[in-house]
Design a protein around this motif. Structure first.
Motif, PDB file in Angstrom:
ATOM      1  N   ASP A 139       0.841  -1.197   0.000  1.00 41.99           N
ATOM      2  CA  ASP A 139       0.000   0.000   0.000  1.00 41.99           C
ATOM      3  C   ASP A 139       0.877   1.249   0.000  1.00 41.99           C
ATOM      4  OD1 ASP A 139       1.083   0.046   2.501  1.00 41.99           O
ATOM      5  OD2 ASP A 139      -0.776  -0.555   3.532  1.00 41.99           O
ATOM      6  N   GLY A 140       0.251   2.370   0.140  1.00 44.60           N
ATOM      7  CA  GLY A 140       0.968   3.646   0.054  1.00 44.60           C
ATOM      8  C   GLY A 140       2.028   3.820   1.109  1.00 44.60           C
ATOM      9  N   ASP A 141       1.786   3.316   2.319  1.00 49.47           N
ATOM     10  CA  ASP A 141       2.764   3.515   3.382  1.00 49.47           C
ATOM     11  C   ASP A 141       4.044   2.713   3.141  1.00 49.47           C
ATOM     12  OD1 ASP A 141       0.982   5.145   4.654  1.00 49.47           O
ATOM     13  OD2 ASP A 141       0.135   3.537   5.915  1.00 49.47           O
ATOM     14  N   GLY A 142       3.960   1.559   2.463  1.00 45.89           N
ATOM     15  CA  GLY A 142       5.148   0.727   2.241  1.00 45.89           C
ATOM     16  C   GLY A 142       5.765   0.883   0.869  1.00 45.89           C
ATOM     17  N   ARG A 143       5.182   1.808   0.055  1.00 47.00           N
ATOM     18  CA  ARG A 143       5.696   1.964  -1.310  1.00 47.00           C
ATOM     19  C   ARG A 143       7.163   2.399  -1.322  1.00 47.00           C
ATOM     20  NH1 ARG A 143       5.048  -0.196  -5.934  1.00 47.00           N
ATOM     21  NH2 ARG A 143       2.823  -0.232  -5.433  1.00 47.00           N
ATOM     22  N   SER A 144       7.525   3.308  -0.441  1.00 46.06           N
ATOM     23  CA  SER A 144       8.911   3.808  -0.429  1.00 46.06           C
ATOM     24  C   SER A 144       9.889   2.691  -0.099  1.00 46.06           C
ATOM     25  CB  SER A 144       9.038   4.947   0.588  1.00 46.06           C
ATOM     26  OG  SER A 144      10.390   5.390   0.650  1.00 46.06           O
ATOM     27  N   ALA A 145       9.566   1.888   0.905  1.00 46.58           N
ATOM     28  CA  ALA A 145      10.445   0.777   1.264  1.00 46.58           C
ATOM     29  C   ALA A 145      10.507  -0.259   0.147  1.00 46.58           C
ATOM     30  CB  ALA A 145       9.966   0.136   2.568  1.00 46.58           C
ATOM     31  N   TYR A 146       9.386  -0.476  -0.516  1.00 41.54           N
ATOM     32  CA  TYR A 146       9.358  -1.431  -1.621  1.00 41.54           C
ATOM     33  C   TYR A 146      10.243  -0.965  -2.767  1.00 41.54           C
ATOM     34  CZ  TYR A 146       7.663  -4.044  -5.645  1.00 41.54           C
ATOM     35  OH  TYR A 146       7.585  -4.821  -6.772  1.00 41.54           O
ATOM     36  N   ASP A 147      10.127   0.323  -3.132  1.00 51.41           N
ATOM     37  CA  ASP A 147      10.962   0.863  -4.225  1.00 51.41           C
ATOM     38  C   ASP A 147      12.446   0.769  -3.875  1.00 51.41           C
ATOM     39  OD1 ASP A 147       8.690   1.392  -5.672  1.00 51.41           O
ATOM     40  OD2 ASP A 147       8.571   3.507  -5.055  1.00 51.41           O
ATOM     41  N   SER A 148      12.780   1.037  -2.613  1.00 57.49           N
ATOM     42  CA  SER A 148      14.185   0.936  -2.204  1.00 57.49           C
ATOM     43  C   SER A 148      14.677  -0.505  -2.305  1.00 57.49           C
ATOM     44  CB  SER A 148      14.358   1.452  -0.771  1.00 57.49           C
ATOM     45  OG  SER A 148      14.014   2.825  -0.685  1.00 57.49           O
ATOM     46  N   THR A 149      13.856  -1.438  -1.902  1.00 57.25           N
ATOM     47  CA  THR A 149      14.238  -2.849  -2.006  1.00 57.25           C
ATOM     48  C   THR A 149      14.452  -3.255  -3.457  1.00 57.25           C
ATOM     49  OG1 THR A 149      12.967  -3.348  -0.004  1.00 57.25           O
ATOM     50  CG2 THR A 149      13.518  -5.207  -1.454  1.00 57.25           C
ATOM     51  N   LEU A 150      13.533  -2.791  -4.312  1.00 60.57           N
ATOM     52  CA  LEU A 150      13.659  -3.117  -5.739  1.00 60.57           C
ATOM     53  C   LEU A 150      14.949  -2.528  -6.318  1.00 60.57           C
ATOM     54  CD1 LEU A 150      12.091  -4.610  -7.935  1.00 60.57           C
ATOM     55  CD2 LEU A 150      11.017  -2.428  -8.548  1.00 60.57           C
ATOM     56  N   ASN A 151      15.292  -1.313  -5.916  1.00 59.88           N
ATOM     57  CA  ASN A 151      16.533  -0.690  -6.404  1.00 59.88           C
ATOM     58  C   ASN A 151      17.763  -1.475  -5.934  1.00 59.88           C
ATOM     59  OD1 ASN A 151      15.185   1.377  -7.746  1.00 59.88           O
ATOM     60  ND2 ASN A 151      15.216   2.743  -5.955  1.00 59.88           N
ATOM     61  N   GLU A 152      17.724  -1.952  -4.699  1.00 57.58           N
ATOM     62  CA  GLU A 152      18.860  -2.717  -4.191  1.00 57.58           C
ATOM     63  C   GLU A 152      19.004  -4.046  -4.932  1.00 57.58           C
ATOM     64  OE1 GLU A 152      21.241  -1.834  -2.132  1.00 57.58           O
ATOM     65  OE2 GLU A 152      20.327   0.163  -2.047  1.00 57.58           O
ATOM     66  N   VAL A 153      17.887  -4.654  -5.288  1.00 54.51           N
ATOM     67  CA  VAL A 153      17.940  -5.879  -6.076  1.00 54.51           C
ATOM     68  C   VAL A 153      18.562  -5.597  -7.442  1.00 54.51           C
ATOM     69  CG1 VAL A 153      16.575  -7.682  -7.207  1.00 54.51           C
ATOM     70  CG2 VAL A 153      16.036  -6.990  -4.859  1.00 54.51           C
ATOM     71  N   ASP A 154      18.115  -4.484  -8.042  1.00 50.09           N
ATOM     72  CA  ASP A 154      18.714  -4.097  -9.334  1.00 50.09           C
ATOM     73  C   ASP A 154      20.224  -3.871  -9.190  1.00 50.09           C
ATOM     74  OD1 ASP A 154      16.256  -4.234 -10.549  1.00 50.09           O
ATOM     75  OD2 ASP A 154      15.831  -2.081 -10.302  1.00 50.09           O
ATOM     76  N   ARG A 155      20.603  -3.195  -8.125  1.00 48.72           N
ATOM     77  CA  ARG A 155      22.039  -2.922  -7.897  1.00 48.72           C
ATOM     78  C   ARG A 155      22.810  -4.220  -7.687  1.00 48.72           C
ATOM     79  NH1 ARG A 155      25.056  -2.019  -3.258  1.00 48.72           N
ATOM     80  NH2 ARG A 155      26.915  -0.719  -3.586  1.00 48.72           N
ATOM     81  N   LEU A 156      22.237  -5.163  -6.972  1.00 48.35           N
ATOM     82  CA  LEU A 156      22.896  -6.440  -6.747  1.00 48.35           C
ATOM     83  C   LEU A 156      23.050  -7.218  -8.048  1.00 48.35           C
ATOM     84  CD1 LEU A 156      24.129  -8.290  -4.650  1.00 48.35           C
ATOM     85  CD2 LEU A 156      21.860  -9.250  -4.208  1.00 48.35           C
ATOM     86  N   GLU A 157      22.062  -7.136  -8.911  1.00 46.51           N
ATOM     87  CA  GLU A 157      22.171  -7.808 -10.214  1.00 46.51           C
ATOM     88  C   GLU A 157      23.283  -7.181 -11.054  1.00 46.51           C
ATOM     89  OE1 GLU A 157      18.253  -7.515 -11.814  1.00 46.51           O
ATOM     90  OE2 GLU A 157      17.629  -9.478 -11.056  1.00 46.51           O
TER      91      GLU A 157
END
Length: 458
Positions: free
Chosen positions: A269-287
């Motif tokens: 939801d809206g409250d966890g969107r920021s944390a989700y986007d950060s996690t996705l970016n870290e996954v991209d960075r790890l790849e």
């Protein structure tokens, strides 16, 4: 080292030969002078005896004159016989007025010993005066002067010296051949070690040298080098396998993590969107980091193969490869609102495989597009001369500071706005250096960054 060893051995042999030759030459010169002196002293004794008898018996004067003239004809040496009042009695070939005669007569009439040559050299050609007084006791009844010609003795000494010097020259040549053989025997293992160390420094890990001659200590050192080189190669291969295996092993759980994170998107939801986007970016960075590590391992393997001469490289047309990479990256540049241009000289062929050159250009073009920003221009140019080819990637973005330029090719270095793995330039630099090329980074003429790859035509 070979030159220094030969110089030392040559100096030692030269000093040794000099210590033998110089006394031998002096002995030959002294011995010949003694023979000449004794021979002329015997002639003087005979002339003195005839001159002494001449004072008692007049008929002996004719015999004295015949002896004097015969000696002058035979040896070409002048003789002068005088009485106590310095009046000439008999002479032939030596005038009473000749230079040095007056002083010699004074010394003879004073019973002074005759001057005799201590040695005869090949360069002695001036006549020498020898004398002997006539009579006994303290009073001289006359004197006999003999003008000694040393030219024959000098010729004999010349022959003797020539034989000695020829023998010395033959010995010196033998010494030189022996010194050269010893130097080769000692230094052949050293040369092999130097080649092995140079190969190891150039990246040819595992280089082995074969040394079956030379001092035992150097053979043992060669065996130690072979063991060390094999250990270095095993360590390098193990490191490459570790990086490659770790990257491959991490990729599978990372792919699973990517799927799970992507599946959570509809449940955030809206409250966890920021944390989700950060996690996705870290996954991209790890790849990206894993891709970089795999690329670095591949670059190290390529560098080792090139150093060992077993990379099986093929030639490629730089213009075709560069134009192809410009076309491949143009959609990415358009999406980033960056103008990507390419131009250069046709017919530039290098000994690089096309795949390695493509990998290097991909790194440079990708960096330029990502760091310049919308509205900027990235230009790829390729030029060449008789020996080298240069491919440059220029942008008009913010560029790098002097400190950043010095660190940009280090592994895992990232600029302020990188967003990458920090391995791209390290991979490109390793590939370029493996083929004796050069990657330079510097400020562009109108701002931004200028990256230039210099290649050899071979």
């Amino acid at each position: 080292m070979r030159r220094r060893l030969l110089v030392v051995l040559s100096l030692f042999s030269l000093l040794t030969m000099t210590a033998f030759v110089v006394p031998l030459l002096d002995e030959r010169a002294t011995a010949r002078a003694q023979v000449l002196t004794m021979s002329r002293a015997h002639d003087l004794d005979r002339f003195v005896a005839l001159a002494a008898l001449n004072a008692e018996r007049d008929e002996l004067c004719a015999e004295l004159e015949r002896s004097v003239r015969r000696h002058a004809e035979l040896y070409g040496e002048g003789v002068l016989v005088v009485d106590a009042l310095r009046r000439p009695v008999v002479w032939s070939g030596l005038s009473p007025d000749a230079p040095g005669v007056d002083a010699a007569l004074n010394a003879a009439l004073r019973n002074e010993p005759s001057a005799v040559p201590a040695r005869v050299t090949p360069f002695d050609d001036e006549p020498v005066l020898m004398w002997q007084p006539v009579g006994t006791g303290s009073r001289a009844d006359g004197a006999v002067l003999l003008q000694v010609d040393p030219s024959r003795a000098a010729a004999d000494v010349t022959v003797a010296w020539s034989l000695v010097l020829l023998g010395a020259l033959a010995a010196a040549l033998a010494f030189a051949a022996l010194a050269l053989a010893v130097a080769r025997w000692v230094l052949r293992p050293v040369d092999a070690l130097a080649e092995g160390v140079g190969a190891l420094a150039a990246g040819r890990a595992g280089e082995q040298i074969a040394v079956s001659e030379g001092p035992a200590e150097l053979r043992e050192l060669s065996e130690s080098f072979n063991r060390m080189s094999a250990s270095v190669r095993a360590g390098a291969e193990e490191q490459q396998r570790l990086v490659a295996d770790a990257s491959h092993q991490i990729r599978n759980p990372l792919a699973a993590l990517r799927l799970r994170v992507d599946g959570l998107e509809t449940h955030v939801d809206g409250d966890g969107r920021s944390a989700y986007d950060s996690t996705l970016n870290e996954v991209d960075r790890l790849e990206r980091l894993l891709d970089g590590m795999l690329g670095l391992a591949s670059a190290e393997a390529t560098a080792s193969a090139v150093a060992a001469g077993s990379d099986g490289g093929s030639r490629c047309d730089v213009g075709e490869v560069a134009a192809g990479r410009v076309d491949a990256w143009r959609p990415v540049a358009d999406a980033a609102e960056v103008a990507l241009l390419g131009d250069g000289t046709d017919g530039l062929v290098t000994g690089w495989p096309a795949g390695d050159l493509e990998q290097v250009l991909d790194v440079l073009i990708d960096n330029a597009i990502r760091h310049t920003g919308p509205g900027t221009t990235v230009r790829v140019r390729w030029t060449g001369d008789a020996d080298t080819i240069a491919v440059s990637v220029t942008d008009d973005g913010p560029g790098l500071t002097a400190d950043d330029l010095a660190s940009a090719r280090q592994r895992f270095w990232q600029g302020r706005s990188s967003g990458g793995s920090g391995l791209g330039l390290a991979i490109a630099d390793r590939l370029v250096r493996a083929r004796d090329g050069e990657l330079t980074l510097g400020p562009a003429a109108r701002g931004g960054l200028l990256a230039t790859v210099t290649l050899g035509r071979r």
